[in-house]
Design a protein around this motif. Sequence first.
Motif, PDB file in Angstrom:
ATOM      1  N   VAL A  68       0.878  -1.163   0.000  1.00  0.00           N
ATOM      2  CA  VAL A  68       0.000   0.000   0.000  1.00  0.00           C
ATOM      3  C   VAL A  68       0.916   1.213   0.000  1.00  0.00           C
ATOM      4  CG1 VAL A  68      -1.769   1.276   1.273  1.00  0.00           C
ATOM      5  CG2 VAL A  68      -1.818  -1.235   1.237  1.00  0.00           C
ATOM      6  N   HIS A  69       0.616   2.181  -0.853  1.00  0.00           N
ATOM      7  CA  HIS A  69       1.451   3.375  -1.021  1.00  0.00           C
ATOM      8  C   HIS A  69       0.600   4.589  -0.657  1.00  0.00           C
ATOM      9  CE1 HIS A  69       3.857   5.984  -4.133  1.00  0.00           C
ATOM     10  NE2 HIS A  69       4.055   6.386  -2.881  1.00  0.00           N
ATOM     11  N   ILE A  70       1.065   5.340   0.341  1.00  0.00           N
ATOM     12  CA  ILE A  70       0.318   6.506   0.818  1.00  0.00           C
ATOM     13  C   ILE A  70       1.235   7.722   0.795  1.00  0.00           C
ATOM     14  CG2 ILE A  70      -0.995   7.508   2.737  1.00  0.00           C
ATOM     15  CD1 ILE A  70      -1.554   4.629   3.666  1.00  0.00           C
ATOM     16  N   MET A  71       0.675   8.861   0.382  1.00  0.00           N
ATOM     17  CA  MET A  71       1.429  10.111   0.389  1.00  0.00           C
ATOM     18  C   MET A  71       0.775  11.084   1.368  1.00  0.00           C
ATOM     19  SD  MET A  71       2.633  12.583  -2.731  1.00  0.00           S
ATOM     20  CE  MET A  71       1.064  13.343  -3.049  1.00  0.00           C
ATOM     21  N   PHE A  72       1.610  11.697   2.188  1.00  0.00           N
ATOM     22  CA  PHE A  72       1.184  12.733   3.120  1.00  0.00           C
ATOM     23  C   PHE A  72       1.902  14.017   2.708  1.00  0.00           C
ATOM     24  CE2 PHE A  72       1.172   8.677   5.352  1.00  0.00           C
ATOM     25  CZ  PHE A  72      -0.077   8.658   5.965  1.00  0.00           C
ATOM     26  N   HIS A 114       6.805  16.347   1.426  1.00  0.00           N
ATOM     27  CA  HIS A 114       5.818  15.285   1.494  1.00  0.00           C
ATOM     28  C   HIS A 114       6.505  13.959   1.828  1.00  0.00           C
ATOM     29  CE1 HIS A 114       7.144  15.530  -2.710  1.00  0.00           C
ATOM     30  NE2 HIS A 114       6.883  14.230  -2.816  1.00  0.00           N
ATOM     31  N   ILE A 115       5.682  13.033   2.301  1.00  0.00           N
ATOM     32  CA  ILE A 115       6.147  11.721   2.728  1.00  0.00           C
ATOM     33  C   ILE A 115       5.540  10.675   1.810  1.00  0.00           C
ATOM     34  CG2 ILE A 115       6.034   9.993   4.584  1.00  0.00           C
ATOM     35  CD1 ILE A 115       5.583  12.455   6.498  1.00  0.00           C
ATOM     36  N   HIS A 116       6.367   9.772   1.322  1.00  0.00           N
ATOM     37  CA  HIS A 116       5.869   8.584   0.628  1.00  0.00           C
ATOM     38  C   HIS A 116       6.056   7.418   1.587  1.00  0.00           C
ATOM     39  CE1 HIS A 116       4.954   9.970  -3.436  1.00  0.00           C
ATOM     40  NE2 HIS A 116       5.880  10.887  -3.198  1.00  0.00           N
ATOM     41  N   MET A 117       4.953   6.773   1.946  1.00  0.00           N
ATOM     42  CA  MET A 117       4.968   5.675   2.903  1.00  0.00           C
ATOM     43  C   MET A 117       4.556   4.400   2.197  1.00  0.00           C
ATOM     44  SD  MET A 117       3.186   5.585   6.671  1.00  0.00           S
ATOM     45  CE  MET A 117       4.298   6.881   7.242  1.00  0.00           C
ATOM     46  N   VAL A 118       5.277   3.316   2.486  1.00  0.00           N
ATOM     47  CA  VAL A 118       5.033   2.016   1.878  1.00  0.00           C
ATOM     48  C   VAL A 118       4.730   1.026   2.996  1.00  0.00           C
ATOM     49  CG1 VAL A 118       5.944   0.258   0.316  1.00  0.00           C
ATOM     50  CG2 VAL A 118       6.751   2.629   0.124  1.00  0.00           C
ATOM     51  N   ILE A 119       3.605   0.321   2.883  1.00  0.00           N
ATOM     52  CA  ILE A 119       3.176  -0.634   3.895  1.00  0.00           C
ATOM     53  C   ILE A 119       3.078  -2.008   3.263  1.00  0.00           C
ATOM     54  CG2 ILE A 119       1.343  -1.238   5.549  1.00  0.00           C
ATOM     55  CD1 ILE A 119       1.274   2.226   4.303  1.00  0.00           C
ATOM     56  N   ASN A 120       3.664  -3.009   3.909  1.00  0.00           N
ATOM     57  CA  ASN A 120       3.571  -4.386   3.422  1.00  0.00           C
ATOM     58  C   ASN A 120       2.136  -4.874   3.607  1.00  0.00           C
ATOM     59  OD1 ASN A 120       4.026  -7.041   2.623  1.00  0.00           O
ATOM     60  ND2 ASN A 120       5.865  -7.283   3.873  1.00  0.00           N
TER      61      ASN A 120
END
Length: 163
Positions: A68-72, A114-120
């Motif tokens: 899952v790829h989320i940007m803040f 901004h932050i790019h967050m990656v969740i397994n």
Amino acid sequence: MAALTVKIIDGAYENIDAVENVINYAMRMDDMKIVGGYGVTLTNAKDIINQFYTVKKLYNVVNGKQVVHIMFSVDKTAYLNPVQVKMLGDLLGRYFADDRQVVFGVHTDTEHLHIHMVINTIAFTNGSYKGYYEIGPLKEYAKTCYERVMDMAWFGKLLRYYN
């Protein structure tokens, strides 16, 4: 623009190299001082990618959506610096950290940080799959984290957080 914008990036992320591509993108600033994570040893992108794959292989769940790829995005009027935004990422990552591997990188290459967050998608605790998160509760949590960072930044408590 709101002070903090949360966006779950659209994408199937089912291809074999999705983990590699998204983690490399999140960490592309090549500055480990503005990279964070949970459930992983923060060494370098290649090692973190291998750590994500190790969990998938451990539970024999290697098909389907990989990450899952989320940007803040932080509005530039917040006047936060990259280290402060990294602290925001640390707080945001806790939302997933009880059972998911998380890695994020602060990007400094645009007008706003901004932050790019990656969740397994595979839990390291029991191998359960989760490829989707509701945006509403995530935005509420992110708002709380943002307010906490702003309080610390404005009242000088940020240095104590990292010391």
